[in-house]
Design a protein around this motif. Structure first.
Motif, short mmCIF file in Angstrom:
data_model
loop_
_atom_site.label_atom_id
_atom_site.label_comp_id
_atom_site.label_asym_id
_atom_site.label_seq_id
_atom_site.Cartn_x
_atom_site.Cartn_y
_atom_site.Cartn_z
N ALA A 71 -91.52 18.81 53.57
CA ALA A 71 -92.07 17.40 53.35
C ALA A 71 -93.02 17.98 52.40
O ALA A 71 -93.56 18.64 52.13
CB ALA A 71 -92.80 17.46 54.63
N GLN A 72 -93.17 16.88 51.64
CA GLN A 72 -94.24 16.48 50.28
C GLN A 72 -95.53 17.36 50.47
O GLN A 72 -96.01 16.62 51.96
CB GLN A 72 -93.88 15.25 49.94
CG GLN A 72 -94.71 15.10 48.75
CD GLN A 72 -93.72 13.62 47.57
OE1 GLN A 72 -93.59 13.40 48.21
NE2 GLN A 72 -95.17 13.29 46.94
N LEU A 94 -83.51 25.77 50.55
CA LEU A 94 -84.65 24.82 50.87
C LEU A 94 -84.57 23.78 50.43
O LEU A 94 -83.99 23.33 49.27
CB LEU A 94 -85.39 25.12 50.12
CG LEU A 94 -85.86 27.41 50.38
CD1 LEU A 94 -86.88 27.81 49.45
CD2 LEU A 94 -87.56 27.09 51.52
N LYS A 95 -84.77 22.51 51.07
CA LYS A 95 -84.03 21.57 51.17
C LYS A 95 -85.96 21.37 50.19
O LYS A 95 -86.64 20.52 51.17
CB LYS A 95 -83.33 20.08 51.93
CG LYS A 95 -83.58 18.32 52.08
CD LYS A 95 -82.82 18.24 50.75
CE LYS A 95 -82.90 17.06 50.65
NZ LYS A 95 -84.26 17.03 50.39
N ALA A 96 -85.87 20.83 49.22
CA ALA A 96 -86.78 20.82 48.47
C ALA A 96 -87.24 19.16 48.15
O ALA A 96 -86.84 18.30 47.40
CB ALA A 96 -87.56 21.00 46.91
N ALA A 101 -90.86 19.82 43.84
CA ALA A 101 -90.19 20.89 44.04
C ALA A 101 -90.50 22.38 43.46
O ALA A 101 -89.73 22.96 43.87
CB ALA A 101 -88.35 20.17 43.72
N GLU A 102 -91.70 22.21 42.74
CA GLU A 102 -91.96 22.95 42.27
C GLU A 102 -91.70 24.95 43.02
O GLU A 102 -90.84 25.48 42.58
CB GLU A 102 -93.18 23.53 41.53
CG GLU A 102 -93.37 22.47 40.48
CD GLU A 102 -93.84 20.71 41.43
OE1 GLU A 102 -94.16 20.61 42.63
OE2 GLU A 102 -93.89 19.86 40.77
N VAL A 120 -81.76 26.70 46.61
CA VAL A 120 -82.86 25.05 46.81
C VAL A 120 -82.14 24.13 46.12
O VAL A 120 -80.93 24.43 45.16
CB VAL A 120 -83.91 25.32 45.23
CG1 VAL A 120 -84.09 25.20 44.59
CG2 VAL A 120 -85.10 24.24 46.25
N SER A 121 -82.70 22.69 46.91
CA SER A 121 -81.65 21.85 46.33
C SER A 121 -82.78 20.58 46.88
O SER A 121 -83.39 20.49 47.75
CB SER A 121 -80.36 21.51 47.65
OG SER A 121 -80.04 20.98 47.26
N THR A 122 -83.24 19.41 45.98
CA THR A 122 -83.35 17.84 45.93
C THR A 122 -82.30 17.39 46.84
O THR A 122 -82.65 16.08 47.01
CB THR A 122 -83.89 17.95 44.98
OG1 THR A 122 -83.26 17.66 43.46
CG2 THR A 122 -85.00 18.87 44.24
N GLY A 123 -80.64 17.98 46.59
CA GLY A 123 -79.90 16.77 47.37
C GLY A 123 -79.90 16.42 48.60
O GLY A 123 -80.77 16.71 49.89
N ARG A 124 -78.89 15.60 48.97
CA ARG A 124 -79.25 15.13 50.23
C ARG A 124 -77.91 16.14 50.80
O ARG A 124 -77.88 16.03 52.13
CB ARG A 124 -79.18 13.24 50.85
CG ARG A 124 -79.92 12.85 49.80
CD ARG A 124 -79.53 11.61 50.23
NE ARG A 124 -79.73 10.68 51.41
CZ ARG A 124 -81.33 10.45 52.22
NH1 ARG A 124 -82.16 10.27 51.31
NH2 ARG A 124 -80.95 10.17 52.36
N ASP A 125 -77.16 16.72 50.35
CA ASP A 125 -75.96 17.29 50.87
C ASP A 125 -76.92 18.41 51.48
O ASP A 125 -76.81 19.91 50.98
CB ASP A 125 -75.07 17.54 50.32
CG ASP A 125 -73.90 18.55 50.98
OD1 ASP A 125 -73.33 18.83 52.18
OD2 ASP A 125 -73.30 18.47 49.69
N LEU A 126 -76.30 18.85 53.60
CA LEU A 126 -77.08 20.26 53.92
C LEU A 126 -75.77 20.67 55.23
O LEU A 126 -76.26 20.96 55.61
CB LEU A 126 -78.21 19.52 54.64
CG LEU A 126 -79.49 19.10 54.46
CD1 LEU A 126 -80.01 18.14 55.45
CD2 LEU A 126 -79.52 19.80 53.55
#
Lengths: 339, 328
Positions: A71-72, A94-96, A101-102, A120-126
């Motif tokens: 979470a942020q 790590l879904k950032a 995301a740093e 690490v990823s900021t995407g939605r694919d899990l």
């Protein structure tokens, strides 16, 4: 004799954590404060502690991969769980949060540099992950359960923290309590579920308010610029205290004395809210952490973690998070029955 | 001449000086209003109307904020409470200045009001919007009631039966719903009809953007002019726009400025910020209000609305400030 695999992996993990530098810090916090928060967050993550906690999975069936949905907020939050699962030998994603995301990027890079499978990823694919450990709101949990029904999901919803203190009589003891509570409000500038939303006070609230005000005035790090979206709420709470109670203010902090019915389950950066300690006040709060000092009669509460004032933002390791066994989250087989 | 007389004269005839009246009304309210006095305790004495300390609207949920003993109140308006759980309350001894100001500025901006109407706003006794609309057109029925909710069929029937120009006050949300129903063919309204659109979706999803709402209303109800109104329970005065989306004109007795959302300090004209008002018609509560709406005050004094200040995400627990307030 060959050392257990957890021990060698724990050494790699700790080396990775030591690699984290300024690129892992939350750019929204004062750099000095952020460095201090990072140091404090990785301090309990020792080789021995990680290896010992990971070894609890021996003889069980660990899953092979886990996604940590971060979470942020508190930028160091993913450290301990990424460290634990990497020590257990899991492949970690790590879904950032897109806006922050740093730390996840730096953490994954440091882990990979030590040969540990952390991405690490900021995407939605899990897809392809066997377990998901998710921090965030209730909506996040619902979306994950619907989107990835095959994964073992452990989600953590919104929680808050509070302190319940008895004000001592000796001036130096009051000052020390003020210092401790100031620390709880300063770290991470009051972000996250371990930041106190209120301090319930038995005894001399005015004396404690003065001590806390003084301690916050002497904070060694400036507060990050106030999020514009919090400005109106900051002024509203301050106004409420001026009308219904009292307020001590500094350039970057405020200490409010409010009536008991003005509890708001929300921590604002460096705004300490002192409420009278009334019975049952804690029962309506979804508590994560409760700080208690030497009170005569401890209050009723449902907090999974208690600590001393000054320790709220410094959780030990290993620990349960909001009462949940974090090793159990990534095991395939059910726990053995104790009866 | 008392201050009340001077306020009345200014609102009805523009006689007097806004800043002088604002500073004197502030002094009077600070003396009579204990909540406001406490809020202003550490503020320096203002020398310009822009320096009058504004009260965050949220405080109307917790404080009476009246410049008279609150138990003497004869009027109670309450906020809709649709975006936060606890409702704000505004008490008054009367609505004289409210009514005088509302009528006068509506006449200035609209050039006159139809004598008949079809309302899609609540007439609850505690609704300031309902109060204003009933004052404008006393015989106008509403098709938004607590018992029946939004009676869209009844509203379309009433529109179809119009024989004289209609005043159609509606919230944006109700208009959005109205446009989902009704005849497929355009329904011409008598020339001179006015559709007054106010408010947003109040947190509820709307199918249409503001521009679509206006465009489709003009297409479905040809003959009607669509105008925008901005008001709020905590204010006694309203701003009007020739068309929703265009800048809104405040009346001469309403000072408007944009504030830095974080600090609450005034921004230079032309900057986007939190809208704050100094309303001489707010005789009975506090004249200076800080809203949670974003906008730009143009050099000509008109106001561009830019929507509500986005809720802050409380980092670490993914709960917005608005959600947290909702849970109170």
């Amino acid at each position: 004799m060959k050392p257990p695999p957890e021990l060698s992996r724990a050494r790699e993990v700790v080396r990775a954590l030591q690699r984290l530098g300024d690129d892992a810090l939350d750019p929204n916090l004062d750099p000095g404060l952020a460095r201090r928060c990072l140091d404090l967050a990785r301090a309990p993550l020792t080789v021995e502690a990680l290896a010992l906690e990971a070894s609890r999975a021996r003889g069980r069936q660990p899953l092979e991969s886990v996604g940590i949905v971060v979470a942020q907020g508190v930028f160091t939050a993913p450290l301990e769980w990424a460290a634990l699962y990497a020590t257990m030998g899991l492949r970690v994603l790590l879904k950032a949060p897109r806006e922050q995301a740093e730390t996840c990027r730096a953490l994954a890079e440091a882990m990979r540099a030590e040969g540990l499978p952390v991405q690490v990823s900021t995407g939605r694919d899990l897809s392809g992950l066997e377990a998901l450990v998710a921090f965030g709101g209730e909506q996040t949990a619902v979306e994950l359960a619907q989107g990835w029904p095959q994964a073992k999901l452990q989600s953590f919803g919104h929680r808050v923290s509070a302190a319940w203190v008895q004000v001592p009589e000796a001036p130096e003891a009051i000052a020390a309590l003020g210092q401790a509570l100031a620390w709880d409000h300063l770290l991470y500038d009051g972000q996250g579920c371990m930041a106190p939303v209120a301090v319930f006070v038995e005894g001399d609230r005015l004396a404690l308010a003065d001590a806390l005000h003084l301690a916050l005035s002497e904070a060694p790090w400036p507060r990050a610029p106030l999020d514009p979206a919090l400005g109106p709420l900051w002024r509203e709470r301050l106004g409420l205290a001026r009308a219904l109670g009292q307020a001590r203010t500094g350039a970057q902090h405020a200490v409010l004395l409010l009536p008991a019915d003005q509890l708001l389950a929300l921590a604002l950066p460096r705004m300490a809210v002192l409420l009278p300690a009334v019975p049952d006040a804690l029962l309506s709060l979804p508590l994560s952490t409760l700080a208690l000092n030497a009170v005569d009669a401890p209050p009723q509460h449902h907090a999974p973690r208690t600590c001393l004032p000054g320790q709220m933002q410094l959780p030990p390791f290993p620990r349960r998070h909001d009462g949940v066994d974090m090793v159990e989250c990534v095991l395939a087989d059910p726990p053995a029955r104790m009866d | 001449m008392t201050l009340d007389d001077e306020l009345r004269a200014f609102i009805t005839t523009d006689r007097g000086r806004f800043e002088d009246l604002a500073l004197r009304l502030f002094a009077s309210q600070r003396q009579r209003n204990p909540d406001y006095r406490a809020l202003c305790a550490e503020a320096p004495s203002p020398t310009r109307w822009q320096e009058i300390p504004p009260v965050p609207v949220g405080l109307f949920r917790d404080l009476p904020l009246t410049s008279f003993p609150p138990e003497h109140a004869r009027v109670l308006f309450r906020t809709s409470g649709t975006t936060v759980g606890k409702r704000g309350q505004c008490r008054a001894l009367d609505t004289e200045l409210y009514d005088l100001g509302a009528r006068r500025h509506a006449l200035v901006c609209l050039g006159g009001l139809p004598a008949a109407g079809v309302a899609l706003v609540p007439y609850d006794a505690d609704s300031s919007l309902g109060h204003m609309c009933r004052d404008f057109v006393p015989s106008m029925p509403t098709f938004l009631t607590p018992e029946r909710g939004l009676d869209l069929e009844g509203a379309w029937q009433a529109l179809a039966q119009a024989t004289e120009p209609l005043f159609v006050p509606t919230t944006a949300f109700a208009l959005d719903a109205l446009l989902d129903e009704g005849p497929a063919e355009p329904l011409p309204l008598p020339a001179g009809s006015l559709v007054m659109v106010t408010g947003g979706g109040k947190g509820r999803p709307m199918r249409r953007s503001e521009a679509e709402l206006v465009g489709q209303t003009e297409a479905r109800l040809p003959g009607a002019r669509v105008v925008g109104e901005y008001g709020m329970t905590e204010l006694s005065s309203q701003l009007w726009s020739e068309r929703p989306g265009l800048p809104y004109l405040p009346p001469p007795w309403l000072g408007v400025q944009a504030l830095d959302p974080a600090s609450g300090l005034p921004l230079p004209p032309g900057s986007e910020g939190l809208l704050a008002f100094v309303d001489l018609a707010n005789r009975w509560t506090v004249l200076a209000i800080e809203t949670q709406d974003l906008g730009v005050v143009d050099v000509d004094g008109r106001v561009q609305l830019r929507g509500r200040l986005p809720g802050a995400l409380l980092r670490g627990c993914s709960l917005s400030a608005a959600e947290a307030l909702d849970r109170r």
